[in-house]
Design an enzyme around this catalytic site. Sequence first.
Site: not given
Length: 585
Positions: A168, A176, A212, A222-223, A286, A288, A319, A321, A519
Amino acid sequence: MVLESWGLLVVAFCLFDESAMRLPPPCDSHIYCTGELLHQVQMAKLFDDDKHFVDMKLKMNPDVILEAFRNLTSASPATDLTKKQLQLFVQAYFDAPGQEFEKWTPGDWHDHPRVLQRISDQQLRLWATELHALWKSLGRKIKLDVQSHPELYSQIYVPKPLIVPGGRFREYYYWDSYWIIRGLLLSEMSETAKGMIENFLYLIQRFDLIPNGGRVYYERRSQPPFLVLMMESYINATNDRTFLMQNIDLLDKEYEFWMRNRSVPVNMGRKTHHLNRYIVEAAGPRPESYSKDVDLVQSLTEVAQGDLWVELKTGAESGWDFSSRWFIDPSGENSGTLKDTKTKHILPVDLNSFLCKNERILASFHKKLGNSVKAKYYEDALNRRIDAVRDVFWDKTQRIWFDYNLISNRSNTAFYASNLAPIWAECFAEQEQGEMVDMMIRYLEDQQLLWYRNGIPTSLVASGEQWDYPNAWPPLQQIIIEGLAKSNSEIGQRIAFQQAQKWIHSNWVLYKKHQAMFEKYDVSGDGKPGGGGEYDVQVGFGWTNGVALQLLDQYGDHLTSGVDDRTCFSLLAVLPAGFLLSQFQ
């Protein structure tokens, strides 16, 4: 079929009053980030994953689509629209996700990078060959139409081709990409790696931060800050001093973003330290994960809803979440459920370790470029950071670092893999390294973390969130292993190898079974892909491939595909009898 009425209160939640909250929405798009169209489609749950809708391409100008939706709702009240009506509307005005990309194969990919020759085990070498080939399937190039007509896409344009995580996650993601780039450099794909870094530099110029991920709905968060580390990896591999010199100002700019927008003073005795946290000041759910965020807040007051939505976006910036790590219950303790997420009220030990590493690298970069004043600036910042990490995060009783709770003004003393980040970042005085590594080993043993069959879990809390037990994540394994491996401790180096063997074996076994990299992984039982959280485990998978290649490069002459339980669990074979007790009595 008529949609269920959510009631006036829930409608008020979703049509949040941005002016009242004094916060902007996640982005300026009235389709992808806010508004009645987004609300109706996401709450109708037309797709299994809310991300599907906000990744779709518009077939025409957004103003035309919004006018068409207003016409539809004026003929029939919004709450009375049927699921079928919404499906037909989306079919008429949106294209499926993925329209933003064109086919691309990395031009610097070749069959036989040297990393493969360093792997002694034939089965692991064959597997590494297939991992190396996965870069081709994960390669993407964004169409120029995204640059020419950005209003039709949620994709944020970047000029260079790139590698995506997979599944996804069909766009680039910030942290990442660090482990992806490390893997690309081992695959001798330095041009692809450089292009990804150039994309992030482009994003800093445009947004003053690195979002992000590559979607407009991510642009106000951001991340974890890894750009400087990406540049270090690239420079070490290529010695491209010119590229560093051309872009050092943008590396400084990203550091300034974190210090200006993500820092907070903390008083410890007579000292005031300035440390960093995650915080995303953007209103609403959010996009998404819209329906999940709305469902989560139904029992809360309007103010509490807005606060929780900010906390969820802040958790996404971390990161992690999501995780029990971010829970603070009403008593101020580190416990609760997802509704108790209070990420912005926690000073994360790993974020401050990442910035410690940033400061060390930036000092080195400026020294290399002859910028002595700027080098001194970062050296001073590094020394202040080391003092702050010791004063705020170090727990003298358990002799390890912990996140700091800004509500209770004390440490959150649960185990999280992030507690170990300062060893990897070398965020302590140089003369303390031996002592710190020994204490970290003792902590790992006390928490019984070295006995898991398939790696070190992210936490010991089975909350159902994906950044908790029983999941283990590739970047966290790599951080722990690298931290131990580069120490001067022979025992630490042996444990690093043991953990690398476990991780590689579990990845390889599941690859044989599923022909896929995941992942995240489950450390319990015989091992399986990870689970929990908001979506099914994803395959691909960029950072997993990068970490595996790093460990195969580092330990390839000793790693074996035939490891058994005796190898995995024989800590006594790794540690001399009585070593830990003798060190800490």
